[in-house]
Write a protein that holds these residues in place. Structure first.
Motif, short mmCIF file in Angstrom:
data_model
loop_
_atom_site.label_atom_id
_atom_site.label_comp_id
_atom_site.label_asym_id
_atom_site.label_seq_id
_atom_site.Cartn_x
_atom_site.Cartn_y
_atom_site.Cartn_z
N THR A 317 8.67 -0.42 7.67
CA THR A 317 7.34 -0.50 8.26
C THR A 317 6.31 -0.85 7.18
OG1 THR A 317 6.78 1.84 7.92
CG2 THR A 317 7.93 1.27 9.95
N THR A 318 5.34 -1.64 7.56
CA THR A 318 4.29 -2.04 6.63
C THR A 318 3.56 -0.84 6.06
OG1 THR A 318 3.97 -4.15 7.76
CG2 THR A 318 2.13 -3.34 6.44
N ASP A 319 3.30 0.14 6.91
CA ASP A 319 2.53 1.28 6.45
C ASP A 319 3.28 2.11 5.42
OD1 ASP A 319 0.17 3.06 6.67
OD2 ASP A 319 1.71 4.48 7.30
N ASP A 320 4.58 2.32 5.61
CA ASP A 320 5.35 3.05 4.62
C ASP A 320 5.27 2.36 3.26
OD1 ASP A 320 6.20 5.19 6.10
OD2 ASP A 320 8.16 4.37 6.59
N LEU A 321 5.50 1.05 3.26
CA LEU A 321 5.46 0.32 2.00
C LEU A 321 4.09 0.40 1.36
CD1 LEU A 321 8.18 -0.77 3.06
CD2 LEU A 321 7.53 -3.01 2.16
N TYR A 322 3.05 0.28 2.18
CA TYR A 322 1.69 0.32 1.65
C TYR A 322 1.34 1.69 1.07
CZ TYR A 322 -3.41 0.54 1.60
OH TYR A 322 -4.70 0.74 1.22
N GLN A 323 1.61 2.74 1.84
CA GLN A 323 1.25 4.09 1.38
C GLN A 323 1.99 4.46 0.10
OE1 GLN A 323 -1.07 6.02 2.61
NE2 GLN A 323 -1.54 4.97 4.51
N ILE A 324 3.29 4.17 0.05
CA ILE A 324 4.08 4.52 -1.12
C ILE A 324 3.71 3.65 -2.31
CG2 ILE A 324 6.43 4.61 -2.06
CD1 ILE A 324 7.34 5.30 0.82
N SER A 325 3.43 2.37 -2.07
CA SER A 325 3.01 1.49 -3.15
C SER A 325 1.71 1.97 -3.78
CB SER A 325 2.83 0.06 -2.63
OG SER A 325 4.05 -0.48 -2.21
N CYS A 326 0.79 2.44 -2.96
CA CYS A 326 -0.48 2.96 -3.49
C CYS A 326 -0.26 4.21 -4.34
CB CYS A 326 -1.44 3.25 -2.34
SG CYS A 326 -2.17 1.78 -1.59
N LEU A 327 0.63 5.08 -3.88
CA LEU A 327 0.93 6.28 -4.66
C LEU A 327 1.57 5.91 -6.00
CD1 LEU A 327 2.38 8.63 -1.88
CD2 LEU A 327 0.17 8.83 -3.02
N LEU A 328 2.52 4.98 -5.98
CA LEU A 328 3.16 4.54 -7.21
C LEU A 328 2.16 3.88 -8.15
CD1 LEU A 328 6.44 3.01 -5.70
CD2 LEU A 328 6.26 5.10 -7.06
N PHE A 329 1.28 3.08 -7.58
CA PHE A 329 0.27 2.39 -8.40
C PHE A 329 -0.64 3.41 -9.09
CE2 PHE A 329 -3.98 0.60 -8.88
CZ PHE A 329 -3.70 -0.52 -9.68
N LYS A 330 -1.07 4.43 -8.38
CA LYS A 330 -1.95 5.44 -8.97
C LYS A 330 -1.26 6.16 -10.13
CE LYS A 330 -4.79 6.50 -4.91
NZ LYS A 330 -5.14 7.52 -3.89
N GLU A 331 0.05 6.40 -9.97
CA GLU A 331 0.79 7.07 -11.04
C GLU A 331 1.02 6.15 -12.24
OE1 GLU A 331 4.37 8.35 -9.18
OE2 GLU A 331 3.40 9.84 -7.89
N LEU A 332 1.09 4.85 -12.00
CA LEU A 332 1.43 3.88 -13.04
C LEU A 332 0.23 3.35 -13.80
CD1 LEU A 332 3.72 2.08 -14.26
CD2 LEU A 332 3.25 0.45 -12.42
N TRP A 333 -0.89 3.14 -13.11
CA TRP A 333 -2.03 2.42 -13.68
C TRP A 333 -2.89 3.32 -14.55
CZ3 TRP A 333 -7.30 1.17 -11.30
CH2 TRP A 333 -7.92 0.13 -12.02
N ASP A 334 -3.23 2.81 -15.72
CA ASP A 334 -4.09 3.57 -16.65
C ASP A 334 -5.50 3.00 -16.73
OD1 ASP A 334 -3.73 1.20 -18.00
OD2 ASP A 334 -2.68 2.07 -19.73
N GLY A 335 -5.83 2.08 -15.84
CA GLY A 335 -7.17 1.50 -15.83
C GLY A 335 -7.27 0.18 -16.56
N THR A 336 -6.21 -0.25 -17.23
CA THR A 336 -6.23 -1.54 -17.93
C THR A 336 -6.35 -2.68 -16.91
OG1 THR A 336 -4.76 -0.63 -19.63
CG2 THR A 336 -4.97 -3.03 -19.53
N PRO A 337 -7.20 -3.68 -17.17
CA PRO A 337 -7.35 -4.80 -16.23
C PRO A 337 -6.01 -5.44 -15.89
CG PRO A 337 -9.05 -4.88 -17.89
CD PRO A 337 -8.13 -3.78 -18.31
N ILE A 338 -5.83 -5.74 -14.61
CA ILE A 338 -4.54 -6.21 -14.10
C ILE A 338 -4.59 -7.71 -13.83
CG2 ILE A 338 -2.86 -5.96 -12.22
CD1 ILE A 338 -4.09 -3.16 -11.76
N ARG A 339 -3.52 -8.40 -14.22
CA ARG A 339 -3.40 -9.84 -13.98
C ARG A 339 -2.38 -10.15 -12.88
NH1 ARG A 339 -4.78 -13.91 -17.38
NH2 ARG A 339 -6.55 -12.51 -17.77
N LEU A 340 -1.38 -9.27 -12.68
CA LEU A 340 -0.35 -9.51 -11.67
C LEU A 340 0.00 -8.20 -10.98
CD1 LEU A 340 2.87 -11.63 -11.82
CD2 LEU A 340 3.10 -9.17 -11.44
N LEU A 341 0.24 -8.28 -9.67
CA LEU A 341 0.70 -7.13 -8.88
C LEU A 341 1.91 -7.56 -8.06
CD1 LEU A 341 -2.40 -5.26 -7.38
CD2 LEU A 341 -0.51 -4.23 -8.62
N GLY A 342 2.88 -6.65 -7.93
CA GLY A 342 4.06 -6.96 -7.13
C GLY A 342 4.60 -5.74 -6.42
#
Length: 446
Positions: A317-342
């Protein structure tokens, strides 16, 4: 050797499969013969229409519209919840029969496929005879009907299968285009969405024939490359091959290199939503589920990092992928400007494994305006609900039921959007969350 292509499409697939199963279990009424739909709860007046019977269609009921609107058109409408496990079973049986008749079968959705019959027509008196055999075996063995379109290319075979239904066979060879296809409204041409049709109408192009006889340079000036694609389809030009079922991929993913660095979470979340939409739709198209979701980022210095989550359930489901991706992104990102997302999904399976309720990612609310019947997904209500969690006294069983209901609605929404995009093109429908978000932001400032 001239090509011979069939497009085989199940008539009102979800509803036909539900009707067939009911009759097998002793039902006295065939819901295909009464005003009926799949995809909503008429008692609660919730949900969207995923499939409809021909009697329901006579009331003007459309796939993708809110159940509330359908009920206004037909108060006696019967509605049944979707059963995707059942649909998968019937879809697989349907494809197996097609493979008996054609060496190359390309399944393009759960209920339709192209067959390359080139050369095989020498074994039959005419192309219609082979189509009749396919129809008869599906009807007698599986209990439902199909339409079959026949031509020398995929787009014309697809157009032919959409002519009069149900249980019909239609040809649309190049010599038949002026008589059978050109008089149709331009909106009925494959891959012509509402926006493109409106633009063409504003240019004085009302029928497919008008489009076919227009200057392609003029069309490209208004619709860019899409204008040329539609012009080619209107003239029956399509050399795309029927592709055999490919070997199952090890993973499904999508990434995008950004035109400028992203520095705000809200913008990154919007991009993750679009990537999740694309990946989830590919999974659903191939009837595949994933048990691992991964997010990849590359910063402005081209340093690459990724983070993944292994699930105890499978999802597409689109929503599962979206919700989990956002959680993973929050855990991964340190605020450094981003050039690519996948976003990438692995640990693939054909089995739908149900989640444990306590670990299932929360789904967004499906908001239905009681006056307009407009369906809107609200990802923001998640945050609002979380802020008031401490004061909530909802029973655990009610919470579990709500989660199941939300997940079910997201499956219904995905199915409805997939159907619309398959018929009218990728840009024919989108999720309303960005618009809804702006509305909430504006109201909060007033």
């Amino acid at each position: 050797m001239e090509r011979l292509i069939y497009h085989v499409d199940v008539n009102s697939a979800y509803l036909s499969w539900e009707a067939t199963e009911q009759l097998k279990n002793g039902a006295e009424i065939d819901i295909r013969q009464i005003p009926a739909i799949i995809g909503g709860d008429t008692a609660k007046r919730k949900g969207v229409v995923l499939a409809k019977s021909i009697p329901a269609k006579k009331y003007g009921i459309r796939t993708g519209e809110p159940v509330t609107d359908a009920l206004k058109k037909c108060p006696d409408l019967k509605s049944f919840p979707p059963d995707f496990t059942l649909y998968k079973k019937y879809s697989q049986a349907f494809i197996q029969i097609l493979k008996k008749y054609a060496p190359v079968v390309e399944q393009v959705s759960i209920d339709e496929a192209y067959l390359d019959m080139s050369g095989l027509h020498y074994f039959y008196k005419n192309p219609e005879d082979a189509a009749k055999l396919i129809q008869a075996e599906i009807r007698e063995t599986l209990g439902f009907t199909v339409n079959i379109g026949i031509s020398n290319c995929k787009v014309l075979a697809k157009m032919a299968s959409d002519f009069e239904k149900p249980d019909k066979i239609h040809t649309l060879f190049p010599a038949e285009i002026p008589e059978k296809m050109w008089p149709l409204p331009v909106r009925e041409l494959f891959f012509t969405g509402a926006a493109a049709a409106a633009k063409l109408n504003s240019l004085g192009i009302q029928t497919i024939g008008d489009l076919a006889n227009s200057d392609v340079t003029f069309l490209k000036s208004h619709l860019k490359s899409h204008g040329e694609v539609l012009w080619r389809y209107a003239n029956g030009m399509d050399d795309s091959p029927v592709r055999e079922e490919r070997e199952q991929a090890k993973g499904y993913g999508n990434s995008t290199t950004l035109s400028r660095d992203v520095t705000e979470y809200e913008e990154a979340a919007r991009i993750l939503r679009e990537l999740s939409e694309t990946v989830a739709r590919r999974l659903r198209k191939d009837l595949i589920y994933a048990r691992t979701i991964e997010v990849e980022i590359k910063d402005y210095q081209f340093h690459k990092r990724s983070h993944q989550k292994v699930l105890d359930y499978s999802t597409n489901t689109t929503d599962d992928l979206y919700q989990i991706s956002c959680l993973l992104f929050k855990e991964l990102w340190d605020g450094t400007p981003i050039r690519l997302l996948g976003v990438r999904c692995t640990k693939l399976t054909e089995e739908k494994i149900e989640p444990k309720e306590e670990e299932k990612a929360p789904a967004p609310f499906l908001v239905e305006n009681e006056q307009s019947g407009q369906i809107t997904m609200d990802f923001l209500l998640q945050d609002s609900a979380g802020q008031h969690e401490a004061g909530a006294k909802t029973e655990e069983s009610d919470i579990k039921h709500q989660k199941r209901e939300r997940h079910r609605k997201m499956e219904q929404l995905d199915a409805a959007m997939d159907k619309i995009r398959t018929k009218y093109g990728e840009k024919s429908i989108g999720r309303a969350e960005p618009l809804f978000r702006r509305g909430k932001d504006q109201s909060s400032k007033s």
